[in-house]
Motif scaffolding. Structure first.
Motif: not given
Length: 126
Positions: A12-23, A78-86, A119-126
């Protein structure tokens, strides 16, 4: 080097996800690492980059202050921490190695990508 991105999902919007990229196949230790994202029908968009030692980063204006890129060279990840998602963050997120970035402002036009993850799908619902 083969890259495997993971961690996407529905949030949901406002939430967080952490993506990982493993080599695998080769160490990431000498490459800068980038995250891009793409919405179907639109051009691929730069999100974040981190230097090979991890001391320098740059972000797209649209994610500054909300996303944080980091890396663990010992884990080859490598990581991508995503906060306050829109909802506008909804996209397929890709990681890639780049041999050009060392510090400062990143210029994707001059990048030298050597490997891309699937690729990894990120879907943020309003």
């Amino acid at each position: 080097v083969q890259l495997q991105a993971s961690g996407g999902g529905l949030v949901q919007a406002g939430g967080s996800l952490r993506l990982s990229c493993a080599a695998s196949g080769r160490t990431l230790g000498t490459y800068a690492m980038t995250w891009f994202r793409q919405v179907p029908g639109l051009e691929r968009e730069f999100v974040a980059v981190i230097s090979w030692r991890g001391g320098d980063t740059d972000y797209a204006d649209s994610v500054k202050g909300r996303f944080r890129i980091s890396r663990d060279n010992a884990k080859n990840t490598v990581y991508l921490q995503m906060n306050s998602l829109k909802p506008e963050d909804t996209a397929v997120y890709y990681c890639a190695t780049d041999r050009t970035y060392y510090r400062g402002t990143y210029n994707p036009a001059t990048a030298d990508f050597t490997s891309w993850g699937q690729g990894t799908q990120v879907t943020v619902s309003s």
